[in-house]
Design a protein around this motif. Structure first.
Motif, mmCIF file in Angstrom:
data_model
loop_
_atom_site.group_PDB
_atom_site.id
_atom_site.type_symbol
_atom_site.label_atom_id
_atom_site.label_comp_id
_atom_site.label_asym_id
_atom_site.label_seq_id
_atom_site.Cartn_x
_atom_site.Cartn_y
_atom_site.Cartn_z
ATOM 1 N N ILE A 170 -2.567 2.708 -4.361
ATOM 2 C CA ILE A 170 -2.080 3.836 -4.048
ATOM 3 C C ILE A 170 -3.248 4.463 -3.233
ATOM 4 C CG2 ILE A 170 -1.469 6.396 -4.748
ATOM 5 C CD1 ILE A 170 0.165 5.084 -7.169
ATOM 6 N N LYS A 171 -2.876 5.161 -2.036
ATOM 7 C CA LYS A 171 -3.768 6.088 -1.589
ATOM 8 C C LYS A 171 -3.467 7.314 -1.111
ATOM 9 C CE LYS A 171 -7.054 2.595 -0.066
ATOM 10 N NZ LYS A 171 -8.178 2.456 0.792
ATOM 11 N N LEU B 135 0.830 -1.102 0.045
ATOM 12 C CA LEU B 135 -0.069 -0.039 -0.006
ATOM 13 C C LEU B 135 0.982 1.323 0.178
ATOM 14 C CD1 LEU B 135 -2.689 1.320 0.106
ATOM 15 C CD2 LEU B 135 -2.802 1.259 2.702
ATOM 16 N N VAL B 136 0.625 2.193 -1.105
ATOM 17 C CA VAL B 136 1.398 3.301 -1.133
ATOM 18 C C VAL B 136 0.640 4.295 -0.496
ATOM 19 C CG1 VAL B 136 2.671 5.044 -2.611
ATOM 20 C CG2 VAL B 136 2.939 2.400 -3.187
ATOM 21 N N TYR B 137 1.056 5.203 0.440
ATOM 22 C CA TYR B 137 0.307 6.175 1.034
ATOM 23 C C TYR B 137 1.104 7.657 0.732
ATOM 24 C CZ TYR B 137 -1.629 9.489 4.205
ATOM 25 O OH TYR B 137 -2.093 10.737 4.909
ATOM 26 N N LEU C 291 3.676 -0.817 3.749
ATOM 27 C CA LEU C 291 3.317 0.493 3.674
ATOM 28 C C LEU C 291 4.455 1.222 3.036
ATOM 29 C CD1 LEU C 291 0.823 2.561 3.937
ATOM 30 C CD2 LEU C 291 1.871 3.087 6.281
ATOM 31 N N VAL C 292 4.192 1.768 1.893
ATOM 32 C CA VAL C 292 5.499 2.436 1.097
ATOM 33 C C VAL C 292 4.840 3.939 1.299
ATOM 34 C CG1 VAL C 292 6.678 2.950 -0.970
ATOM 35 C CG2 VAL C 292 6.077 0.603 -0.256
ATOM 36 N N ILE C 293 6.175 4.808 1.839
ATOM 37 C CA ILE C 293 5.984 6.161 2.152
ATOM 38 C C ILE C 293 7.013 7.010 1.389
ATOM 39 C CG2 ILE C 293 4.455 5.794 4.218
ATOM 40 C CD1 ILE C 293 7.217 6.657 5.947
ATOM 41 N N PHE C 294 6.889 8.251 1.163
ATOM 42 C CA PHE C 294 7.859 9.020 0.878
ATOM 43 C C PHE C 294 8.844 9.487 1.971
ATOM 44 C CE2 PHE C 294 9.936 12.905 -0.975
ATOM 45 C CZ PHE C 294 10.282 12.505 -2.080
#
Length: 165
Positions: free
Chosen positions: A50-51, A16-18, A82-85
């Motif tokens: 992507i969310k 899940l990319v947030y 969870l993938v985040i910047f």
């Protein structure tokens, strides 16, 4: 470089990319973040959803999309990561950080940032490192709020209405 033990674990579940930016005028930045994180997922061959949301808040209480991620998506068991910047895109609030980390640990979900840094909250060192990051993010947020108040005050002294140049 992501350790093979994590790569295997991530490949077994979805990602899940947030994405979150704080202000309405940052659509380009959000687009850039999306591009970087999608490239990361594609590089590793991860299946991802992507969310994203645009909004600023001291707490996740007012961030509808992230509340859905934390309380619906993560517990669903569909995601292994969870993938985040950057870490501060999740929270700059120390209380919320604890809730986020506890939830991710409970459902065995890793966090991966744009630099391929993996955070596993069942690991004491990762838990401690994110506590430090959260503290730094909180201090940074306090400085941002102080500068914004000063800017609004200076604008008011010049007769500029809030929200207009």
């Amino acid at each position: 470089m992501i350790d093979n033990k994590y790569l295997k674990r991530i490949a077994e579940g979805g990602v899940l990319v947030y994405l979150r930016k704080s202000r309405e005028d940052t659509e380009d930045a959000l687009s850039n973040h999306r591009m970087v994180l999608e490239a990361l997922c594609k590089k590793h061959g991860w299946s991802y959803v992507i969310k994203e949301e645009i909004g600023s808040s001291d707490t996740i209480e007012f961030r509808e999309v992230f509340r859905e991620v934390l309380y619906k998506d993560i517990p669903s068991g569909l995601y292994s990561a969870l993938v985040i910047f950057d870490w501060d895109r999740l929270s700059r609030n120390l209380g919320d950080t604890s809730v986020i980390k506890e939830t991710l640990a409970m459902y065995d979900v890793l966090v991966i940032d744009k630099n391929e840094q993996v955070y596993d909250f069942k690991n004491e060192i990762d838990d401690m490192v994110t506590d430090f990051k959260a503290l730094i993010a909180k201090q940074e947020y306090q400085q941002i709020k102080k500068r914004m108040r000063s800017g609004k005050l200076a604008g008011a002294m010049k007769g500029v209405k809030a929200g207009y140049n």
